[in-house]
Design a protein around this motif. Structure first.
Motif, mmCIF file in Angstrom:
data_model
loop_
_atom_site.group_PDB
_atom_site.id
_atom_site.type_symbol
_atom_site.label_atom_id
_atom_site.label_comp_id
_atom_site.label_asym_id
_atom_site.label_seq_id
_atom_site.Cartn_x
_atom_site.Cartn_y
_atom_site.Cartn_z
ATOM 1 N N ALA A 110 -47.775 -0.742 -1.513
ATOM 2 C CA ALA A 110 -46.920 -0.262 -2.418
ATOM 3 C C ALA A 110 -47.274 -0.390 -4.421
ATOM 4 O O ALA A 110 -47.169 0.681 -4.648
ATOM 5 C CB ALA A 110 -46.333 1.093 -2.039
ATOM 6 N N LEU B 60 -50.430 4.191 3.759
ATOM 7 C CA LEU B 60 -49.720 4.965 3.626
ATOM 8 C C LEU B 60 -49.103 4.330 2.638
ATOM 9 O O LEU B 60 -48.418 4.815 1.995
ATOM 10 C CB LEU B 60 -48.326 5.326 4.746
ATOM 11 C CG LEU B 60 -49.204 5.957 5.916
ATOM 12 C CD1 LEU B 60 -47.831 5.582 7.137
ATOM 13 C CD2 LEU B 60 -49.412 6.919 5.691
ATOM 14 N N ALA B 61 -49.216 2.734 2.623
ATOM 15 C CA ALA B 61 -48.725 2.022 1.657
ATOM 16 C C ALA B 61 -48.924 2.469 0.243
ATOM 17 O O ALA B 61 -49.419 2.403 -0.939
ATOM 18 C CB ALA B 61 -47.575 0.913 1.700
ATOM 19 N N ARG C 257 -51.948 4.160 -0.411
ATOM 20 C CA ARG C 257 -51.586 6.011 -0.412
ATOM 21 C C ARG C 257 -50.085 6.697 -1.892
ATOM 22 O O ARG C 257 -50.277 7.461 -2.508
ATOM 23 C CB ARG C 257 -52.040 6.618 0.821
ATOM 24 C CG ARG C 257 -52.704 6.968 1.192
ATOM 25 C CD ARG C 257 -53.186 7.913 2.593
ATOM 26 N NE ARG C 257 -54.350 7.510 3.018
ATOM 27 C CZ ARG C 257 -54.900 8.596 2.863
ATOM 28 N NH1 ARG C 257 -54.371 9.731 1.420
ATOM 29 N NH2 ARG C 257 -56.604 8.724 3.081
ATOM 30 N N ARG C 258 -49.151 5.378 -0.943
ATOM 31 C CA ARG C 258 -48.168 5.605 -2.097
ATOM 32 C C ARG C 258 -47.854 4.619 -3.541
ATOM 33 O O ARG C 258 -48.280 6.036 -4.538
ATOM 34 C CB ARG C 258 -46.463 4.877 -1.830
ATOM 35 C CG ARG C 258 -46.444 5.940 -0.469
ATOM 36 C CD ARG C 258 -44.822 5.503 -0.151
ATOM 37 N NE ARG C 258 -45.032 4.256 0.743
ATOM 38 C CZ ARG C 258 -44.789 3.539 1.956
ATOM 39 N NH1 ARG C 258 -45.423 4.586 2.712
ATOM 40 N NH2 ARG C 258 -45.070 2.537 2.163
ATOM 41 N N ARG C 259 -48.561 4.002 -3.726
ATOM 42 C CA ARG C 259 -49.271 2.982 -5.130
ATOM 43 C C ARG C 259 -50.146 4.496 -5.859
ATOM 44 O O ARG C 259 -50.130 3.865 -6.926
ATOM 45 C CB ARG C 259 -49.792 2.721 -4.704
ATOM 46 C CG ARG C 259 -50.409 1.304 -5.649
ATOM 47 C CD ARG C 259 -51.224 -0.221 -5.474
ATOM 48 N NE ARG C 259 -52.448 -0.162 -5.013
ATOM 49 C CZ ARG C 259 -53.012 -0.492 -4.199
ATOM 50 N NH1 ARG C 259 -52.037 0.036 -2.954
ATOM 51 N NH2 ARG C 259 -54.056 -0.048 -3.590
ATOM 52 N N THR D 121 -50.705 7.291 -5.258
ATOM 53 C CA THR D 121 -49.737 8.779 -5.540
ATOM 54 C C THR D 121 -49.332 8.136 -6.519
ATOM 55 O O THR D 121 -49.296 9.210 -8.586
ATOM 56 C CB THR D 121 -48.643 9.061 -5.021
ATOM 57 O OG1 THR D 121 -49.843 9.803 -3.296
ATOM 58 C CG2 THR D 121 -48.551 10.118 -5.516
ATOM 59 N N ARG D 122 -48.320 7.041 -7.092
ATOM 60 C CA ARG D 122 -47.886 6.810 -8.331
ATOM 61 C C ARG D 122 -48.569 6.535 -9.684
ATOM 62 O O ARG D 122 -48.144 6.992 -10.545
ATOM 63 C CB ARG D 122 -47.105 5.478 -7.828
ATOM 64 C CG ARG D 122 -46.087 4.564 -9.040
ATOM 65 C CD ARG D 122 -45.128 3.573 -8.876
ATOM 66 N NE ARG D 122 -46.284 2.987 -7.720
ATOM 67 C CZ ARG D 122 -47.179 1.552 -8.230
ATOM 68 N NH1 ARG D 122 -46.556 1.646 -9.758
ATOM 69 N NH2 ARG D 122 -47.194 0.816 -8.017
ATOM 70 N N ALA E 283 -49.790 14.182 -6.064
ATOM 71 C CA ALA E 283 -48.316 13.702 -5.420
ATOM 72 C C ALA E 283 -48.075 15.027 -4.636
ATOM 73 O O ALA E 283 -47.317 13.955 -3.305
ATOM 74 C CB ALA E 283 -47.395 14.579 -6.711
ATOM 75 N N GLN F 282 -49.696 14.267 -1.739
ATOM 76 C CA GLN F 282 -49.947 13.846 -0.463
ATOM 77 C C GLN F 282 -48.938 13.368 0.568
ATOM 78 O O GLN F 282 -48.534 12.836 0.332
ATOM 79 C CB GLN F 282 -50.730 12.668 -1.183
ATOM 80 C CG GLN F 282 -51.915 11.682 -0.126
ATOM 81 C CD GLN F 282 -53.012 13.234 0.407
ATOM 82 O OE1 GLN F 282 -53.313 13.499 -0.545
ATOM 83 N NE2 GLN F 282 -53.791 12.855 1.804
ATOM 84 N N ASP G 223 -47.866 11.502 3.910
ATOM 85 C CA ASP G 223 -47.001 10.225 4.751
ATOM 86 C C ASP G 223 -47.279 11.300 6.259
ATOM 87 O O ASP G 223 -46.636 11.079 6.231
ATOM 88 C CB ASP G 223 -46.030 9.535 4.003
ATOM 89 C CG ASP G 223 -46.438 8.676 3.099
ATOM 90 O OD1 ASP G 223 -47.263 8.976 1.992
ATOM 91 O OD2 ASP G 223 -45.095 8.288 2.869
#
Length: 322
Positions: free
Chosen positions: A35, A302-303, A305-307, A309-310, A316, A318, A320
């Motif tokens: 992430a 998932l990690a 995808r968090r990166r 999104t950031r 935002a 999206q 998990d």
């Protein structure tokens, strides 16, 4: 129902240990760290690489990759003489998974660091081997020829397993006319080959098949079988898995063997079942169960995808999803 849920829980624990090498840590820290990073990485959610590496077909792909890689006597010598795969197979598996997922889902910096680390570890992996013509030759794990064979075997294995157990690889947006999703996957994953020192890796399915055939046609690089290959085959046929994983693994192993080209089965000494459609269905059923246990998306994706999104690459909202 409660008994079934309990069994699924035990199965999940066994699978997590097999893929992470640690009973006590469900999600390894390195996966959560994906992430981090300040760029989207080499591949994204719409890429062919995310499609191929994001599902359960990576499990039979790993079996196929090991079978094919073992056919090059130089690559096999490196594993046999510098690896502890018999005593601690899951540690080696966990290391390979870490490299694959970091290059697939990590930032560019994380992907480069992962490849640099593997190449540093490979520096002392050197020695001699007996070639197909009986001559003794030297090998080094970072030699471009050996790096190429490992890359070709990996690419072929993951592409073929996806097609066998899932279906055609979806073509990413912007794929040129006349190019398939399979071509896109080979072209995208060429980046990983270059990061590992491969010179001009193939960028289409046809080029991949041609390069693999050249290894067997060239007397200086010819593939071969023999006692060392048989030893690896014996290990892969009956790895030290927990009892509740063995039936599913056997189903996948037979399906993978059925998917090998006749030439590779000849070199490995493995025989097809004669009913490849049946074994493929058995493999699909096994992967469907594993997918139910582990979830649709793994922690590494998932990690990532968090990166994304950031960084504003993904919206935002999206979720998990597992």
């Amino acid at each position: 129902m409660r008994l079934f849920s309990r069994w699924l829980g035990r199965l999940r624990g066994s699978l997590i240990y097999t893929f992470s090498g640690d009973h006590n840590q469900e999600v390894p820290a390195w996966q959560l760290e994906l992430a981090d990073g300040d760029d989207p990485g080499y591949f994204g959610p719409d890429s062919a690489v995310w499609a191929v590496h994001g599902g359960m077909s990576t499990i039979p792909a790993g079996i196929r990759a090991l079978l094919i890689q073992a056919l090059h006597p130089g690559a096999l010598a490196g594993v046999a003489e510098h690896s502890d795969y018999r005593a601690d197979p899951f540690a080696r598996l966990a290391g390979t998974i870490r490299w694959i997922f970091t290059v697939t889902y990590g930032s560019r910096g994380q992907a480069r660091q992962a490849c640099e680390y593997v190449r540093r570890v490979h520096v002392p992996v050197q020695g001699t081997y007996t070639a197909a013509d009986g001559t003794t030759r030297r090998y080094a794990a970072n030699d471009p020829v050996l790096a190429e064979w490992v890359h070709l075997a990996f690419t072929d294995a993951f592409l073929t397993a996806y097609e066998n157990f899932v279906g055609p690889v979806p073509a990413p947006p912007g794929t040129p006319r006349g190019c398939s999703g399979a071509d896109a996957y080979v072209a995208e994953w060429a980046v990983a080959g270059e990061l590992m020192g491969v010179v001009d890796p193939p960028r289409s399915r046809a080029a991949l098949k041609r390069r693999m055939a050249e290894f067997d046609d060239d007397p200086d690089r010819q593939l071969t079988g023999g006692p060392r290959v048989e030893e690896v085959i014996s290990f892969l046929r009956e790895p030290p898995l927990e009892p509740n994983l063995k039936p599913g693994y056997r189903a996948l192993f037979v399906a993978v063997v059925d998917s090998l080209p006749p030439r590779y089965r000849e070199l490995t000494g493995l025989r097809g079942s004669g009913v490849p459609r049946v074994t493929r269905l058995g493999g699909k059923a096994t992967l469907a169960l594993i997918g139910r246990v582990l979830g649709r998306r793994g922690p590494a994706e998932l990690a990532a995808r968090r990166r994304l999104t950031r960084l504003g690459v993904l919206p935002a909202e999206q979720p998990d999803e597992r």
